[in-house]
Design a protein around this motif. Structure first.
Motif, PDB file in Angstrom:
ATOM      1  N   GLN A 165      40.582 -50.535  22.662  1.00  0.00           N
ATOM      2  CA  GLN A 165      41.020 -50.580  21.265  1.00  0.00           C
ATOM      3  C   GLN A 165      40.822 -52.002  20.739  1.00  0.00           C
ATOM      4  O   GLN A 165      41.050 -52.969  21.451  1.00  0.00           O
ATOM      5  CB  GLN A 165      42.496 -50.165  21.179  1.00  0.00           C
ATOM      6  CG  GLN A 165      42.707 -48.747  21.731  1.00  0.00           C
ATOM      7  CD  GLN A 165      44.161 -48.276  21.708  1.00  0.00           C
ATOM      8  OE1 GLN A 165      45.072 -49.063  21.930  1.00  0.00           O
ATOM      9  NE2 GLN A 165      44.356 -46.987  21.454  1.00  0.00           N
TER      10      GLN A 165
ATOM     11  N   ILE B  66      45.426 -44.527  15.806  1.00  0.00           N
ATOM     12  CA  ILE B  66      44.390 -44.949  16.766  1.00  0.00           C
ATOM     13  C   ILE B  66      44.651 -44.313  18.130  1.00  0.00           C
ATOM     14  O   ILE B  66      43.711 -43.974  18.865  1.00  0.00           O
ATOM     15  CB  ILE B  66      44.264 -46.493  16.865  1.00  0.00           C
ATOM     16  CG1 ILE B  66      43.074 -46.872  17.767  1.00  0.00           C
ATOM     17  CG2 ILE B  66      45.548 -47.147  17.327  1.00  0.00           C
ATOM     18  CD1 ILE B  66      42.746 -48.364  17.788  1.00  0.00           C
TER      19      ILE B  66
ATOM     20  N   THR C 212      43.015 -41.025  18.546  1.00  0.00           N
ATOM     21  CA  THR C 212      41.634 -41.166  19.012  1.00  0.00           C
ATOM     22  C   THR C 212      41.605 -41.321  20.533  1.00  0.00           C
ATOM     23  O   THR C 212      40.782 -40.695  21.216  1.00  0.00           O
ATOM     24  CB  THR C 212      40.959 -42.371  18.331  1.00  0.00           C
ATOM     25  OG1 THR C 212      40.975 -42.166  16.919  1.00  0.00           O
ATOM     26  CG2 THR C 212      39.528 -42.538  18.807  1.00  0.00           C
TER      27      THR C 212
ATOM     28  N   ASN D 165      36.745 -48.774  20.205  1.00  0.00           N
ATOM     29  CA  ASN D 165      37.443 -48.183  19.058  1.00  0.00           C
ATOM     30  C   ASN D 165      37.877 -49.271  18.082  1.00  0.00           C
ATOM     31  O   ASN D 165      38.882 -49.946  18.297  1.00  0.00           O
ATOM     32  CB  ASN D 165      38.670 -47.418  19.601  1.00  0.00           C
ATOM     33  CG  ASN D 165      39.248 -46.389  18.661  1.00  0.00           C
ATOM     34  OD1 ASN D 165      40.179 -45.676  19.038  1.00  0.00           O
ATOM     35  ND2 ASN D 165      38.736 -46.294  17.451  1.00  0.00           N
TER      36      ASN D 165
ATOM     37  N   LYS E 213      37.715 -46.947  13.424  1.00  0.00           N
ATOM     38  CA  LYS E 213      39.143 -47.185  13.210  1.00  0.00           C
ATOM     39  C   LYS E 213      39.293 -48.342  12.248  1.00  0.00           C
ATOM     40  O   LYS E 213      38.735 -49.395  12.487  1.00  0.00           O
ATOM     41  CB  LYS E 213      39.819 -47.552  14.537  1.00  0.00           C
ATOM     42  CG  LYS E 213      41.266 -47.970  14.451  1.00  0.00           C
ATOM     43  CD  LYS E 213      41.614 -49.425  14.121  1.00  0.00           C
ATOM     44  CE  LYS E 213      40.655 -50.488  14.515  1.00  0.00           C
ATOM     45  NZ  LYS E 213      41.099 -51.843  14.028  1.00  0.00           N
TER      46      LYS E 213
ATOM     47  N   GLY F 178      42.751 -43.871  10.205  1.00  0.00           N
ATOM     48  CA  GLY F 178      43.749 -44.925  10.003  1.00  0.00           C
ATOM     49  C   GLY F 178      44.018 -45.132   8.530  1.00  0.00           C
ATOM     50  O   GLY F 178      45.152 -45.397   8.135  1.00  0.00           O
TER      51      GLY F 178
ATOM     52  N   ALA G 183      41.027 -38.636  13.403  1.00  0.00           N
ATOM     53  CA  ALA G 183      41.145 -39.649  14.462  1.00  0.00           C
ATOM     54  C   ALA G 183      40.923 -39.012  15.831  1.00  0.00           C
ATOM     55  O   ALA G 183      40.231 -39.566  16.689  1.00  0.00           O
ATOM     56  CB  ALA G 183      42.517 -40.323  14.395  1.00  0.00           C
TER      57      ALA G 183
END
Lengths: 425, 425
Positions: free
Chosen positions: A18, A26, A29, A116, A146, A160, A319
């Motif tokens: 991330q 997030i 995801t 991401n 994201k 998001g 997501a």
């Protein structure tokens, strides 16, 4: 678009990281990634604190988490494995970092890397796919979209954004009901400051709270327009005189004609530093000084991007879908692509996921179209409503505990044993 | 307690008015009042903008609203008929205002007056019941509790508080998940400023977000304690070093040892006025200057008290129940009382409504018990948790539209024809 396709890597592990500011969805995801990979028998490692975890060889073994814990990621805000603000330098300036990443990938048999984040992350994923090839290491790099800022190129919207948009529209509506009740003897002007340093997407979403000249928000201040003090004051005054009160939504990135952020122009804190953020208090002071109205202002800051309790169902579904698609693309052998959201219809809203080349996304920024801002500069147009409205639809499911709080999950985040020397020592 | 009872007034209308700052559930009380009165065949007038509407003879005929509209009040924040910040002077200083109110009551055959507010409103209702008697006009005055500040005497808690408490606990939890994700490279200290100028009830409720030294919020700053800069900085530093990050919840009413509000101590805005509110930016500047940590801060302001989308079910039920009870008491002939919430058990939480004399509530203020604040001054105790926990339980039902926004009602608010000359001209 022609993403490069190669034959699937036969075996190996998948690394998910991330990047940048986190969002309310997030982790949805992440759930999409992990559940899809599990379904195909592929082990997912997560990098602790984003790309830094990959550089430091701080990997998390997500196979140690229960199916229930992974499912709960779908409704847990923040970044479950940690994120970071860390932009890799260019290949020329710091090739060692890219080589280190490949070294870590090699040591842990990472054959797929899913990053991401936003446009910086797309750039990193793209570069990694290139250096992998140069170093003879077979790695497939997929960017996964994201950002609350909604500024990624190619994709119709960014996972998001829909949730912060929904939170902002609801908050604008609710606070306006409060102000309307009290305006006779108390607050006449309410100013809500929202995120958006370079683009007014989130501020624009506040416009969904109402429609028509008398409905809140009465003024939206976009970073796209230089702040016009006289026009601002005139419209606030006219609104208070006509409606009895006035709600203003201001993007944190509003600038004056000289290009300075209003939030930084002229105010000083107790220590003599320039004012520590907040265009709302600056506008409030202006309203008080020039118009004499009683005001209140709010600055929800992180509350807006972590408000999973008010998340959009469309956003949460997208997501999850981009996470799942990223795994499908990776295992199908695609490289240097991002699953993007394609809008196929406005009403009823329909969307699908498609791969797009990272080269078209990396380091680019999608601006809000000029025709989304109304002629007077203080509102949104019908075109903006058509675009924005579907993104806040539906209430993303969220289980609550008996204690009245959302049941957010905290993962075990079990570390993978290191195999390499520390980097950079 | 011995509320005075007289025989019920035979016929007439009931007047309901909202007073002071509104809440996420004050309209649930209005729904309780109107539905209960309708059930007994009594017409309800509402004063426009609180007691000012009564003085100005600006009355609203709620019988013009559909049953569906009144039912929707139960989930609509703000004050549906308007509220005001207007404290009637004492009988000695402005007897004319009280006499005017009785005159308006007489003109519209108002036999029951329900005043929905805090301790000032309880005082007004009490005085009106006295002057009614002195002027030979049979009026029953009932105070109905409402305040996010939770500072009314006698009642165990105040409708409105449970919902802002829930919003604050959820927001603390969510923002902390965000901060935890980013702390490695970004924000290490997050400061959330909440309402509470004189008492730390709302700040205390943030403590429900977590339990134990490492769970957020790590520090709560109460107006009950003078701000101790050295102790504050030491605890922030220790928390960041141990946990990696730190969440602070600060009551807007935090004062320094000299008794000044921190929000006003020393900072100046662009116009040279003292800082326009915000203890959070003052604390943030202190953390940055003395500890060097990157920070973020949030100030939700009206968002917290209008957040019906995150309302507590217990709170919404109590708000409705006090409205219904107020009508029952009034029609039963009681006078100068308030329906208060009596807690009969902590676990499982049980409560009931009882009448209490306004004389015991008017102009008094309930402080937070000293044993609710932990020894170091920065947290809440087990006793506080026992008291607070039940108040945020349950998610108050809220219908959403297809547009993704809560379906808040806007009443027609049809005016009752005036019968008197304007007041004070």
């Amino acid at each position: 678009m022609s993403p490069s396709r190669r034959s699937p890597a036969a075996t190996g592990n998948l690394l998910y990281a991330q990047s940048g500011g986190v969002t309310a969805v997030i982790n949805a995801t992440a759930a999409g990634v992990i559940e899809a990979a599990r379904g195909k028998g592929v082990k997912v490692y997560a990098a602790r604190n984003g790309i830094l975890g990959a550089l430091r060889e701080e990997l998390i073994d997500t196979s140690k988490e229960s199916a229930a814990a992974i499912a709960a990621l779908r409704h847990t805000p923040g970044g479950a494995f940690g994120s970071c603000r860390y932009k890799l330098k260019s290949l020329q300036d710091n090739r060692a970092e890219y080589e280190r990443l490949i070294e870590v990938f090699r040591a842990h048999d990472i054959r797929w890397f899913l990053y991401n984040g936003g446009n910086d992350s797309a750039d990193t994923a793209l570069k990694l796919s290139q250096i992998g090839k140069a170093l003879g290491y077979d790695i497939r790099c997929i960017g996964v979209p994201k950002t609350v800022d909604n500024d990624l190129a190619v994709t119709d919207c960014c996972p998001g954004f829909g949730s912060v948009a929904k939170y902002t529209a609801i908050s604008t509506l609710e606070a306006s009901l409060d102000v309307a009740s009290m305006a006779d003897t108390s607050t006449k002007v309410f100013i809500l400051e929202v995120m958006g340093r370079h683009a007014g997407w989130i501020a624009a979403a506040a416009g969904l709270a109402g429609e028509g000249a008398d409905a809140p928000p009465h003024l939206i201040l976009f970073p796209e327009n230089a702040f016009d003090e006289a026009a601002f004051l005139a419209k606030v005054k006219a609104t208070v005189e006509r409606v009895g009160w006035c709600t203003v939504v201001a993007s944190e990135g509003v600038r004056n004609a000289a290009g300075q952020f209003l939030a930084e122009a002229g105010t000083r804190d107790a220590f003599g530093h320039s004012q520590l953020g907040g265009v709302a208090p600056v506008l409030a002071a202006l309203v008080k000084a020039k118009l004499g109205y009683k005001y209140h202002w709010a600055l929800p800051d992180y509350l807006q991007r972590s408000a999973r309790h008010a998340a959009s169902q469309v956003d949460a579904e997208q997501a999850y879908a981009v996470g799942k698609a990223a795994v499908d693309y990776a295992l199908a052998g695609m490289n240097a692509v991002m699953p993007v959201i394609v809008r196929t219809a406005d009403a009823p809203y329909r969307w699908k996921i498609e791969p797009a080349p990272l080269a078209k996304i990396a380091n680019r920024e999608k601006k809000m179209p000029k025709n989304f801002i109304s002629r007077d500069g203080f509102g949104i147009t019908a075109a903006a409503r058509r675009y924005l409205a579907p993104l806040i639809r539906g209430e993303a499911p969220l289980p609550y505990g008996k204690d009245g709080l959302p049941r957010y999950v905290r993962l075990k985040n079990t570390a993978v044993t290191k195999k390499l020397m520390a980097f950079g020592r």
